[in-house]
Design an enzyme around this catalytic site. Sequence first.
Site, PDB file in Angstrom:
ATOM      1  CG  ASN A   1      51.096  57.542  41.294  1.00 40.60           C
ATOM      2  OD1 ASN A   1      50.838  58.545  40.628  1.00 40.60           O
ATOM      3  ND2 ASN A   1      52.329  57.217  41.658  1.00 40.60           N
TER       4      ASN A   1
ATOM      5  CE  LYS B   1      53.804  55.335  38.969  1.00 45.50           C
ATOM      6  NZ  LYS B   1      54.906  54.380  38.942  1.00 45.50           N
TER       7      LYS B   1
ATOM      8  CG  HIS C   1      56.215  57.989  43.554  1.00 46.42           C
ATOM      9  ND1 HIS C   1      57.102  57.581  42.589  1.00 46.42           N
ATOM     10  CD2 HIS C   1      55.241  57.052  43.600  1.00 46.42           C
ATOM     11  CE1 HIS C   1      56.671  56.441  42.066  1.00 46.42           C
ATOM     12  NE2 HIS C   1      55.544  56.098  42.668  1.00 46.42           N
TER      13      HIS C   1
ATOM     14  CD  GLU D   1      57.634  56.816  39.070  1.00 46.30           C
ATOM     15  OE1 GLU D   1      56.703  57.629  38.925  1.00 46.30           O
ATOM     16  OE2 GLU D   1      57.470  55.577  38.965  1.00 46.30           O
TER      17      GLU D   1
ATOM     18  CD  GLU E   1      54.678  53.257  45.813  1.00 50.96           C
ATOM     19  OE1 GLU E   1      53.723  52.773  45.201  1.00 50.96           O
ATOM     20  OE2 GLU E   1      55.258  54.299  45.467  1.00 50.96           O
TER      21      GLU E   1
ATOM     22  N   GLY F   1      56.651  49.283  38.631  1.00 49.00           N
ATOM     23  CA  GLY F   1      56.605  49.243  37.168  1.00 49.00           C
ATOM     24  C   GLY F   1      57.415  48.115  36.547  1.00 49.00           C
TER      25      GLY F   1
ATOM     26  CB  SER G   1      54.440  45.105  40.114  1.00 52.04           C
ATOM     27  OG  SER G   1      55.410  45.787  39.355  1.00 52.04           O
TER      28      SER G   1
HETATM   29  P1  PGA Z   1      53.195  50.282  39.650  1.00 54.54           P
HETATM   30  O1  PGA Z   1      53.510  51.700  40.355  1.00 54.54           O
HETATM   31  O2  PGA Z   1      51.928  49.754  40.253  1.00 54.54           O
HETATM   32  O3  PGA Z   1      53.079  50.597  38.203  1.00 54.54           O
HETATM   33  O4  PGA Z   1      54.369  49.395  39.965  1.00 54.54           O
HETATM   34  C1  PGA Z   1      53.277  51.898  41.719  1.00 54.54           C
HETATM   35  C2  PGA Z   1      53.695  53.298  42.126  1.00 54.54           C
HETATM   36  O5  PGA Z   1      54.707  53.791  41.610  1.00 54.54           O
HETATM   37  O6  PGA Z   1      53.032  53.948  42.951  1.00 54.54           O
END
Ligand code: PGA
Length: 252
Positions: free
Chosen positions: A9, A11, A97, A99, A169, A175, A215
């Site tokens: 992903n 983003k 997601h 976000e 997640e 992140g 992460s």
């Molecule tokens: P990350 O993001 O691996 O940077 O923690 C995962 C995601 O949001 O899908």
Amino acid sequence: MRKKIVAGNWKMNTTPSAGKQLAEEIASQLKDGFNADEVILCPPFTHLYQVGEEIKQNDKIFLGAQNIHTEDFGAYTGEVSAPMLKDLGVDYVIIGHSERRQYFGEDDLLLRAKVEKALEHGLKVIFCVGETEDEYNRNHSEHVVKRQVISALFTLEPEQFADVVIAYEPVWAIGTGRTATPEYAQKMHAFIRQLVVQRYGEETAQNTSILYGGSIKPNNAKDLFSQPDVDGGLVGGASLNANSFVEIVRQI
Ligand code: PGA
């Protein structure tokens, strides 16, 4: 048996030209094969066409978008719809997601409409669920994830549900560098699979891929992926570098 999947992903990162190069590097490093059943690259909308061109020679690398609108066409300035993505050659779309939930106010009902729209147009869905840090601290993780899964997915017919991949997640792990322990991920994945058993039966549940996200790095992917109910990963930050993403893919 269910598919092992690693999805990247991206983003809102990379420019179209940098994204094309990243896809080219990933495709080149993976051209001699890999154990996962599918690798999915999910760049921003502006990169989809070029990334699609870079990966089209490899029938195990798929193209994913990060969002869709709930309508097919119309006066919705700035939005992108499922038939547009399908026509462009997109295979998957990420829906729900954290976000999108957090910054764009997407709630369970809207997400259900997006899931239905994607499936109606033949796009497969990577549906994200996960508790916030506060919910985790209050021991509400299972309750929250159950609500998210049931409200957006469990009105689907079984044949529609077959095109859904679930990504667990935990928001506190996204992140942050604070990856869930393999044991905790396994516990939550088994819980989600049990919800699927209750709604769609054992066979469907055994065929449903449940990815972990939050992460994932080259040095923790193997322990996560070796859990019996973890069928792969949704990778954010570490998917922006070809070497680290490919290294993660190779942990399956
Ligand atoms: P990350 O993001 O691996 O940077 O923690 C995962 C995601 O949001 O899908």
